[in-house]
Design an enzyme around this catalytic site. Structure first.
Site, PDB file in Angstrom:
ATOM      1  N   TYR A  33       0.824  -1.200   0.000  1.00  0.00           N
ATOM      2  CA  TYR A  33       0.000   0.000   0.000  1.00  0.00           C
ATOM      3  C   TYR A  33       0.862   1.254   0.000  1.00  0.00           C
ATOM      4  CZ  TYR A  33       0.770   0.878   5.025  1.00  0.00           C
ATOM      5  OH  TYR A  33       1.335   1.156   6.231  1.00  0.00           O
ATOM      6  N   LYS A 148       6.428  -2.142   2.004  1.00  0.00           N
ATOM      7  CA  LYS A 148       5.247  -1.542   2.657  1.00  0.00           C
ATOM      8  C   LYS A 148       4.041  -2.460   2.479  1.00  0.00           C
ATOM      9  CE  LYS A 148       3.083   3.017   3.141  1.00  0.00           C
ATOM     10  NZ  LYS A 148       3.146   3.130   4.585  1.00  0.00           N
ATOM     11  N   GLU A 180      11.954   2.502  14.580  1.00  0.00           N
ATOM     12  CA  GLU A 180      11.078   3.584  14.089  1.00  0.00           C
ATOM     13  C   GLU A 180       9.802   3.585  14.926  1.00  0.00           C
ATOM     14  OE1 GLU A 180       9.847   2.712  10.005  1.00  0.00           O
ATOM     15  OE2 GLU A 180       9.900   0.580  10.460  1.00  0.00           O
ATOM     16  N   LEU A 205      10.926   1.160   7.420  1.00  0.00           N
ATOM     17  CA  LEU A 205      10.316   1.610   6.167  1.00  0.00           C
ATOM     18  C   LEU A 205      11.089   2.834   5.679  1.00  0.00           C
ATOM     19  CD1 LEU A 205       7.854   1.039   4.250  1.00  0.00           C
ATOM     20  CD2 LEU A 205       6.909   3.115   5.231  1.00  0.00           C
TER      21      LEU A 205
HETATM   22  N1  PMP Z   1       7.562   3.781   9.134  1.00  0.00           N
HETATM   23  C1  PMP Z   1       6.451   3.019   9.150  1.00  0.00           C
HETATM   24  C2  PMP Z   1       6.498   1.708   9.849  1.00  0.00           C
HETATM   25  C3  PMP Z   1       5.271   3.473   8.531  1.00  0.00           C
HETATM   26  O1  PMP Z   1       4.172   2.707   8.555  1.00  0.00           O
HETATM   27  C4  PMP Z   1       5.258   4.748   7.916  1.00  0.00           C
HETATM   28  C5  PMP Z   1       4.025   5.304   7.265  1.00  0.00           C
HETATM   29  N2  PMP Z   1       3.308   4.426   6.543  1.00  0.00           N
HETATM   30  C6  PMP Z   1       6.442   5.509   7.925  1.00  0.00           C
HETATM   31  C7  PMP Z   1       7.571   4.984   8.541  1.00  0.00           C
HETATM   32  C8  PMP Z   1       6.505   6.862   7.292  1.00  0.00           C
HETATM   33  O2  PMP Z   1       6.579   6.756   5.898  1.00  0.00           O
HETATM   34  P1  PMP Z   1       6.054   7.944   4.956  1.00  0.00           P
HETATM   35  O3  PMP Z   1       6.815   9.156   5.342  1.00  0.00           O
HETATM   36  O4  PMP Z   1       6.382   7.474   3.593  1.00  0.00           O
HETATM   37  O5  PMP Z   1       4.590   8.079   5.224  1.00  0.00           O
END
Ligand code: PMP
Length: 285
Positions: A33, A148, A180, A205
């Site tokens: 996603y 993701k 994270e 991620l």
């Molecule tokens: N880490 C994780 C585990 C996440 O789920 C997300 C957001 N989906 C992020 C980091 C942040 O990613 P982004 O800045 O691309 O939204």
């Protein structure tokens, strides 16, 4: 509610959008996603999200060719028909519906593609002037967090545990080091003013907002390091913050009940938030 959603080439009322019980997204979390933020009716960092989507699909060998222009048209149409000014567009692509088997099905199975929108009110964003509190929790997710996928049960459990203890979110810890947040990347600002966030690997991620913030930090001559850090270093930092598409840059004012800095959102976090919104808006589509 009453939204129009996109399902496999059609725009349909949400009540009418139906996916097979054999869909592998449902049975195996075999789906990827993206969440793209909408600010002032326009999409932020759209190309970055499409690049990561292609990478996730490739890692799982889901046979779906992403046509970025066509995807942009669908995203824009979703923003338009649902009259989204501030919010997000959620996109999910699963491997599709097939008889249940651990083996991936053959080429005759086509991926299921779904998009829906959420307004900011529905997302209940936190107030950046107040910041958020986090607690640390063991990182018990699988080892390919760089993909993701919709396999989000552990982050969901960790967020529920955090809420039970009165915190807004959890920062996950593996082998004594912060990976994270449950749905965001974690940053600290050290006492000498260096911005620190964990380096990219399969452990986290690769946040699109993280990348943009580091780019803006370097353009504005702010010092940063991509390296691991411990909960202790975070508790002793002068600032902490998170980044994500739906929260932009959000200050963290306490970690495990310990106040960070003076317990108020820090200047670096607030400045980066301002820069992120202003700069990414310039390239919004
Ligand atoms: N880490 C994780 C585990 C996440 O789920 C997300 C957001 N989906 C992020 C980091 C942040 O990613 P982004 O800045 O691309 O939204």
């Amino acid at each position: 509610m009453g939204r129009t959603v996109y399902l496999n080439g059609e725009y349909v009322p949400e009540e009418e959008a139906k996916v097979s019980v054999f869909d592998r997204g449902f049975l195996f979390a075999d789906a990827v996603y993206e969440v793209t933020s909408v600010h002032g009716g326009r999409l932020l960092d759209f190309d970055g999200h499409m690049t990561r989507l292609k990478r996730s699909l490739g890692a799982l060998e889901i046979p779906f060719e992403v046509d970025t222009e066509a995807m942009l048209e669908i995203h824009r149409e979703m923003v338009r028909v649902n009259a989204i000014d501030e919010g997000v567009v959620y996109l999910q692509i699963s491997r599709g519906a097939a008889d249940r088997s651990f083996m991936y099905p053959g080429e005759d199975v086509s991926p299921t593609i779904v998009l829906f929108t959420q307004t900011s009110e529905a997302l209940k964003p936190k107030n950046p002037e107040k910041g958020i509190s986090v607690v640390t929790a063991e990182d018990l997710r699988w080892g390919r967090r760089d993909i993701k996928t919709v396999q989000l049960l552990y982050p969901s459990m960790a967020k529920m545990e955090a809420a039970k203890s009165g915190a807004d979110d959890a920062w996950l810890v593996e082998e004594g080091l912060i990976t994270e947040g449950t749905s965001n990347n974690a940053f600290i600002v050290t006492r000498d003013g260096t911005i620190v966030t964990r380096e990219l690997s399969n452990d986290i991620l690769h946040g699109i907002t993280r990348a943009a913030v580091l780019r803006f930090a370097s353009e504005t001559q702010l010092r940063f390091e991509e390296r691991t850090f411990t909960p202790k270093e975070a508790r002793e930092a002068s600032e902490a913050f998170i980044t994500s598409a739906s929260n932009y840059v959000m200050p963290v004012v306490s970690i495990d009940g310990v106040q960070i800095g003076n317990g108020k959102p820090g200047p670096v976090a607030l400045r980066l938030r301002e820069i992120y919104i202003a700069e990414s808006s310039k390239w919004a589509v």
